[in-house]
Design an enzyme around this catalytic site. Structure first.
Site, PDB file in Angstrom:
ATOM      1  N   GLN A  86      -6.561  77.906   0.174  1.00 14.09           N
ATOM      2  CA  GLN A  86      -6.667  76.507  -0.265  1.00 14.09           C
ATOM      3  C   GLN A  86      -8.057  75.937   0.041  1.00 14.09           C
ATOM      4  O   GLN A  86      -8.613  75.183  -0.756  1.00 14.09           O
ATOM      5  CB  GLN A  86      -5.578  75.671   0.418  1.00 14.09           C
ATOM      6  CG  GLN A  86      -4.173  75.993  -0.105  1.00 14.09           C
ATOM      7  CD  GLN A  86      -3.092  75.254   0.654  1.00 14.09           C
ATOM      8  OE1 GLN A  86      -3.099  75.213   1.886  1.00 14.09           O
ATOM      9  NE2 GLN A  86      -2.154  74.681  -0.062  1.00 14.09           N
ATOM     10  N   GLU A 580     -25.471  95.662  -8.117  1.00 12.62           N
ATOM     11  CA  GLU A 580     -26.701  95.609  -8.919  1.00 12.62           C
ATOM     12  C   GLU A 580     -26.450  95.437 -10.414  1.00 12.62           C
ATOM     13  O   GLU A 580     -27.104  94.642 -11.068  1.00 12.62           O
ATOM     14  CB  GLU A 580     -27.545  96.870  -8.682  1.00 12.62           C
ATOM     15  CG  GLU A 580     -28.281  96.868  -7.365  1.00 12.62           C
ATOM     16  CD  GLU A 580     -29.227  98.048  -7.235  1.00 12.62           C
ATOM     17  OE1 GLU A 580     -29.888  98.389  -8.232  1.00 12.62           O
ATOM     18  OE2 GLU A 580     -29.312  98.631  -6.136  1.00 12.62           O
ATOM     19  N   CYS A 672     -43.776  83.426 -22.855  1.00 18.33           N
ATOM     20  CA  CYS A 672     -44.046  84.821 -22.492  1.00 18.33           C
ATOM     21  C   CYS A 672     -45.547  85.092 -22.589  1.00 18.33           C
ATOM     22  O   CYS A 672     -46.159  84.837 -23.639  1.00 18.33           O
ATOM     23  CB  CYS A 672     -43.278  85.749 -23.418  1.00 18.33           C
ATOM     24  SG  CYS A 672     -43.699  87.493 -23.186  1.00 18.33           S
ATOM     25  N   CYS A 675     -46.016  87.807 -25.675  1.00 18.91           N
ATOM     26  CA  CYS A 675     -45.777  87.530 -27.102  1.00 18.91           C
ATOM     27  C   CYS A 675     -45.697  86.043 -27.423  1.00 18.91           C
ATOM     28  O   CYS A 675     -45.598  85.664 -28.591  1.00 18.91           O
ATOM     29  CB  CYS A 675     -44.503  88.235 -27.574  1.00 18.91           C
ATOM     30  SG  CYS A 675     -42.974  87.482 -26.938  1.00 18.91           S
ATOM     31  N   ASP A 705     -27.441  99.543  -4.332  1.00 15.72           N
ATOM     32  CA  ASP A 705     -27.449 101.006  -4.229  1.00 15.72           C
ATOM     33  C   ASP A 705     -27.877 101.480  -2.839  1.00 15.72           C
ATOM     34  O   ASP A 705     -28.702 100.837  -2.181  1.00 15.72           O
ATOM     35  CB  ASP A 705     -28.375 101.608  -5.282  1.00 15.72           C
ATOM     36  CG  ASP A 705     -27.783 101.540  -6.681  1.00 15.72           C
ATOM     37  OD1 ASP A 705     -26.588 101.240  -6.805  1.00 15.72           O
ATOM     38  OD2 ASP A 705     -28.517 101.778  -7.654  1.00 15.72           O
ATOM     39  N   TYR A 895     -23.275 109.091  -6.152  1.00 16.39           N
ATOM     40  CA  TYR A 895     -24.617 108.536  -6.367  1.00 16.39           C
ATOM     41  C   TYR A 895     -25.586 109.634  -6.779  1.00 16.39           C
ATOM     42  O   TYR A 895     -25.625 110.710  -6.182  1.00 16.39           O
ATOM     43  CB  TYR A 895     -25.107 107.833  -5.105  1.00 16.39           C
ATOM     44  CG  TYR A 895     -26.322 106.978  -5.332  1.00 16.39           C
ATOM     45  CD1 TYR A 895     -26.335 106.008  -6.325  1.00 16.39           C
ATOM     46  CD2 TYR A 895     -27.464 107.136  -4.560  1.00 16.39           C
ATOM     47  CE1 TYR A 895     -27.455 105.221  -6.551  1.00 16.39           C
ATOM     48  CE2 TYR A 895     -28.588 106.341  -4.766  1.00 16.39           C
ATOM     49  CZ  TYR A 895     -28.572 105.387  -5.767  1.00 16.39           C
ATOM     50  OH  TYR A 895     -29.679 104.605  -5.982  1.00 16.39           O
TER      51      TYR A 895
END
Length: 1156
Positions: A86, A580, A672, A675, A705, A895
């Site tokens: 709660q 990740e 950017c 561009c 990781d 992994y």
């Protein structure tokens, strides 16, 4: 001294702040000058007000104060402290957040919402499904002293109404303009597009915004078919920006749900409210699961000799069977009631006027979904296995089912299985719809449909000609009844939901219930049992004749007493699990049930339940999408690091990504820099989401990781959320499986600071060297796409030198194939080769043979996987790493960035289980290989081979969140076979020595010609058949071969200048800069003219910096930092001196070149 600064991390002003302040939980030194120390949030607030520097911290302060105020009201009106769960809801309510309260009945959802509506003190709409519930809610609110309206629409009141009333008086409720809307059961508003539109208008969503959301859903569906359509992606981004600019002014809360939003309008509403109404979680279960062979209800009544039961009749038996059972039970002296519709039966059952309720075993039926009577309901009896029955004719419109049944009947379906496997979900749905409606298709789907129809016809032919009565698969059963065939699928969801009615919450304890299945088909019980084992840990059906039913009855009764030790106590904790990748987040969430989903600042968050021993973890899972910070490229210090007085202050910025060109940068900009696009995302959004979520939960588990990069991500996350929650833990897992995650949680620890420091040094080194070399290269060659690094330098030198040697020794290669063994001969000119061929004379003598016992190879490490994938499958390292990442994140392999060959006891048991399943017990020979360390070898996480994986994908199309390709299956097969072979006995290899005479020239070779037994059954080695019958092939080539990916990776490992995480990246960086290209046919690595010039320039001015030895030494120092053996400051000082000296050389070199 090394110090980390975050340019955007201050919890008050959003400016630069060091890790020391963040760890203490206080704002930056500008906002709060003075000594750094831990302070209560109220003290911090007062100091900021006093200093006139209060900014963003005010929101955190007011959220906390609001939480405290709601808790005070809760204690006053309820009489006790809120439970942990709660408090979790109240924290979210205090932020005016819209969300779905996901929990079983009895955990205080309604109480929390009533208290909050009392606190809210503004126009509220409380929507309920029935009039009886409306009356209960109104009465409880009045008792709390709230202003309630249960019939008329009133502003400044809590208006309680059924949804049917709202539909009848639609205009009144829209014009009410409530500021808070609470819905008890969201199924009411999700039933149709029309009801969804009604709720959207009540929530104040304009028609324009609602249409934008509908368009967005449609475009996203189209994008699934045109994933590379850039124009479509831009339209989606534009719509997301438009919707993102709209801010809801109504708080929307949902108490429970069973349906998922599927229609386009329902999905549009979900997009706008930012969460998905979540289904009831079935994580609380304290039940004896029993079965009785047969459907004798009287025998069960004799065994129980008690009332308080719910009898659920499998749907195919119908109402007639319910009435028949009602009569039988009443003849035994028990009163009964039909739980089919309405709620009157429940009141009578609660009052003790009904002993047994009888209903349908249907998930959406009132007996399964709407029944909650914790004190009286002790027994749930299933008459027949709860199941879904389909006519086989209709069922065979499902392509997957066609394949599965075809396989059971030994019809060849291999080719079609593979084709179906690689279809996208939309393609699969189109195919299924076409089979159902018999609509025309084109292209590859048309061919697949024709094949499926042919297999359907064969299925019917075999069923009839062989007079087959039953087919049993892993997940369903086909039976014949009076000439008709039916498919039966055990209904696991209904079983879990319905049996759970017998185990409910009373006084923060869980009652004990008894579930009994009257078995009408033993095969279906077996299938149901196997499916339930995958969902419920340690699930097992027990024969009712083999248990002490009196003891179980006693436990069921005593657990319902107000004060008893027989109740299973409920310990709930709320946690935030940070991973990740989004795929990983979805995979982990799915491992523990069907998660709910919401969005926080546009970032998906999955809520699921993880049971750890006797503790229930309400778990929010979010993905960072990799690093959330990187060394800044702002004009700070020496390439982002302030250096001076033995101090190194590394400044980290958020990571910005352009939606248009896909490039990333770390300099604050509205457009950017590459561009010019304005469509930019920032990791600041992720950080904001993490901070918001961290204020809501008890503990935070960072599960990035288990490597150097992952540790730095964990550190950044921990620092940036420390001001909001101090209960931060680092957890590590090497496989994304249920056990892998549970073990990680049980072994939670702290962040490894040595590993973090080593990553920071590696990143600083990479930045300093990379930027200096790149600057020099760009200045020298006047081209932007130039760059290098310490590891890239040596690798480029190898490829350049090999390319030069290759060209120097270019001529003609003659391949002489003797059986399947080939001999190569080099000729400078073609005429010489042709003369040699004209007089070709070959004689072969077998000199000797010997037998050798050969051990299997160890399981894969990163480098050996990359080498084998190239050598055996011809797949380049970058693709292999991407596929391995997919397989890891899907929970299929351990992994994949590892240099260890060690195999755990669990890994060994997986190999043993697999070999036993294939009757190869005698071939098993368990080996742990390398020493136990941080990582394990790359291995499968289960005993599922490739064929079994394909079946699993077919059986569970929503289980995996990646699109499988043939390459995924090939890489998985390679990993699986290599691992299983590593746990098998040695093989016997026969080596044959041959004397080969080619035009009188003698050559001796020894080759493996036979292999048998041991690991060769699973992982055969290449053997040769040598023959005097020959063929020749003449082609242009060099006596010096070009490098393959595998050879470069092998060199990097042997010369210790690479790590598992950098092998593939190094080669791809050289290709990206245009220094190296791949040959099309064999993916050989060739240095370009640009690469040769860059290498020659670098080797002339700074050969030391990119030499193998210097690179190796630096990497060794970084490893020593990670192990705590070297002071990080000394390494940075040496590195800074070296780089600045080289920088001077580069400047002088450029001046000389300019003068020339």
């Amino acid at each position: 001294m090394l110090k980390v600064y975050y340019t955007f991390g201050c919890p008050n002003c959003g400016g630069p702040i060091d890790d020391e302040h963040l760890l203490a939980g206080v704002p930056c030194s500008k906002c709060l000058p003075g000594r750094v120390e831990n302070l209560d949030y109220r003290v911090i607030y007062d100091l900021l007000v006093k200093n006139s520097t209060l900014k963003g911290y005010a929101e955190y302060f007011y959220d906390n104060e609001t939480f405290e105020e709601i808790v005070r009201i809760f204690k006053r009106v309820i009489g006790n402290e809120p439970w942990n769960l709660q408090k979790y809801w109240i924290k979210r309510l205090a932020k005016s957040e819209s969300f779905s309260l996901s929990a079983p009945t009895g955990l205080g959802k309604t109480t929390t919402l009533l208290v909050y509506s009392l606190f809210f003190s503004n126009t509220t709409l409380y929507v309920v499904p029935t009039n009886s519930l409306k009356d209960q809610i109104c009465e409880r609110l009045r008792n709390m002293g709230a202003k309630v309206s249960c019939n008329d629409v009133k502003e400044e009141y809590i208006n309680v109404a059924t949804f049917n009333r709202i539909l009848r008086h639609y205009d009144n409720y829209v014009s009410l303009q409530p500021k808070l809307v609470i819905v008890d059961d969201s199924d009411m508003i999700l039933k149709s597009g029309k009801t969804t539109e009604v709720m959207a208008k009540i929530l104040g969503i304009s028609e324009e915004i609602f249409q934008y959301a509908i368009s967005l859903i449609r475009l996203k569906r189209i994008l699934k078919f045109n994933e590379d359509d850039k124009e479509l992606k831009n339209k989606i981004v534009e719509l997301e920006y438009k919707i993102g600019s709209w801010k809801p002014f109504v708080q929307f809360l949902v108490a429970s749900a069973t349906l998922r939003p599927k229609g386009i309008k329902q999905q549009a509403l979900r997009t706008l409210i930012g969460f998905e109404p979540s289904t009831i979680q079935t994580y609380l279960r304290n039940i004896a699961d029993l079965y009785y062979q047969g459907v004798d209800i009287e025998a069960i009544l004799d065994k129980i000799s008690d009332n308080g039961g719910l009898l659920l009749v499998s749907k195919e038996y119908g109402r007639e069977k319910m009435l028949e059972l009602k009569e039988i039970i009443e003849k035994r002296g028990y009163s009964t009631g039909l739980a089919i519709s309405g709620r009157k039966f429940l009141n009578k059952f609660t009052e003790g006027k009904i002993d047994y309720l009888i209903g349908s075993a249907s998930y959406y039926g009132v007996a399964v979904r709407g029944l909650d009577e914790p004190k009286r309901l002790k027994y749930v009896i299933f008459y027949g296995i709860p199941k879904i029955r389909l006519n086989l004719t209709d069922a065979l419109n499902n392509p997957s089912l066609i394949v599965k049944i075809g396989e059971l009947l030994n019809i060849d379906v291999k080719d079609i299985r593979r084709k179906l496997l690689f279809l996208s979900p939309p393609e699969f749905q189109i195919l299924r719809y076409s089979l159902m409606k018999d609509e025309e298709l084109s292209g590859k789907l048309k061919d697949i449909k024709v094949n499926l129809i042919n297999i359907k016809e064969k299925i019917w032919d075999v069923l009839k000609s062989d007079n087959i009565k039953k087919l049993k698969a892993d997940t369903f059963l086909v039976t014949e009844n009076n000439g008709k065939y039916y498919v039966y699928i055990p209904d696991t969801v209904t079983y879990i939901q319905a049996s759970g009615r017998s185990s409910r919450i009373i006084s923060n304890g869980l009652t004990f219930g008894i579930s009994i299945v009257l078995v009408d088909n033993i095969d279906l019980l077996d299938i149901l049992s196997q499916k339930l084992k995958k969902i419920i840990p340690n699930f097992m059906f027990k024969n009712i004749n083999e248990v002490d039913i009196r003891e179980l009855k006693s436990l069921a009764v005593s657990s319902r007493e107000v004060s008893t030790s027989q109740k299973k106590k409920i310990n709930i904790k709320t946690i935030l699990l940070i991973v990740e990748s989004p795929t990983k987040a979805k995979t982990i969430a799915r491992l523990f049930g069907r998660p709910s989903r919401r969005e926080v600042h546009g970032i998906p968050v999955y809520e699921t339940i993880i049971l750890v021993n006797d503790e229930i973890l309400i778990t929010n899972i979010i993905a960072t999408k990799g690093h959330i910070t990187d060394l800044t490229t702002e004009n700070i210090g020496y390439y982002g690091v302030e250096v001076g007085n033995n101090e190194f202050n590394a400044y980290y910025s958020p990571i910005y990504k352009c939606y248009n060109c896909g490039k990333t940068f770390t300099i604050k900009s509205n457009t950017c820099p590459y561009c010019g696009s304005v469509f930019i995302s920032s990791s600041e959004k992720v950080v904001s989401a993490l901070r918001k979520l961290s204020t809501e939960v008890d503990e935070i588990y960072i599960a990035s990781d288990p490597d150097q990069e992952g540790e730095k991500i964990a550190y950044d996350v921990a620092m940036l959320i420390s001001p909001y929650n101090k209960n931060i833990y680092r957890i590590k897992y090497h496989e994304i499986t249920r056990n892998g995650i549970l073990n990680a949680i049980l072994n939670k620890g702290k962040i490894n600071m040595n590993l973090v420091k080593s990553q920071i040094v590696r990143r600083i080194e990479d930045r300093w060297i990379g930027f200096e070399l790149s600057l020099a290269l760009k200045s020298m060659f006047y081209e932007r796409n130039h760059g290098s690094g310490r590891v890239q330098g040596p690798v480029l030198s190898w490829i350049v030198e090999r390319t030069k040697e290759y060209k120097k020794n270019y001529g003609w290669i003659l391949y002489i194939k003797l059986g399947d063994y080939a001999i190569k001969k080099f000729f400078r000119i073609k005429e010489e080769a042709n003369k040699f061929i004209e007089k070709l004379n070959i004689k072969i003598n077998l000199i000797s043979e010997r037998k050798e016992i050969q051990n299997p190879l160890p399981p894969f490490t990163t480098d050996s996987l990359l080498m084998d994938a190239y050598d055996k499958l011809g797949i380049g390292s970058q693709i292999v790493m991407k596929i391995a990442q997919d397989l890891f994140e899907s929970g299929l392999i351990t992994y994949h960035r590892t240099d260890s060959t060690h195999v755990s006891a669990l890994g060994i048991s997986i190999a043993k289980e697999y070999l036993e399943s294939k009757n190869l017990n005698d071939s098993f020979s368990g080996r742990s290989w390398g020493n136990e360390g941080t990582h394990e070898a790359i291995r499968p996480t289960s005993s599922m081979d490739t064929e079994s994986l394909i079946k699993d994908i077919e059986d569970n199309p929503n289980k995996y969140f990646i699109k499988f390709t043939k390459y995924h299956l090939r890489i998985y097969d390679l990993i699986f076979r290599r691992f299983i072979a590593s746990q098998m006995k040695p093989a016997e290899v026969t080596y044959s020595k041959f004397e080969i005479f080619i035009n009188g020239e003698k050559l001796e070779v020894e080759l493996p010609t036979k292999i048998s037994g041991g690991f060769s059954i699973i992982y055969p080695l290449k053997t040769y058949v040598v023959s005097e019958k020959y063929s020749t092939y003449l082609t242009k080539g060099s006596i010096i071969p070009l490098f393959t990916y595998a050879e470069i990776i092998k060199n990097m490992k042997e010369k210790e200048i690479g790590r598992p995480s950098t092998y593939a990246k190094t080669i791809s960086a050289l290709i990206r800069h245009g220094y190296v290209v791949e040959s099309k046919r064999k993916a050989l690595l060739i240095a370009t003219n640009k690469g040769i010039k860059a290498y020659e320039f670098l080797s002339s001015c700074c050969s030391d910096l990119i030499s193998e030895n210097r690179t190796k030494l630096l990497l060794q120092k970084i490893d020593k930092i990670a192990n705590g053996d070297v002071n990080v400051d000394y390494v940075l000082e040496d590195l800074h001196k070296e780089i600045t000296q080289i920088s001077g050389k580069l400047v002088n070199s450029l001046k000389l070149d300019t003068n020339v």
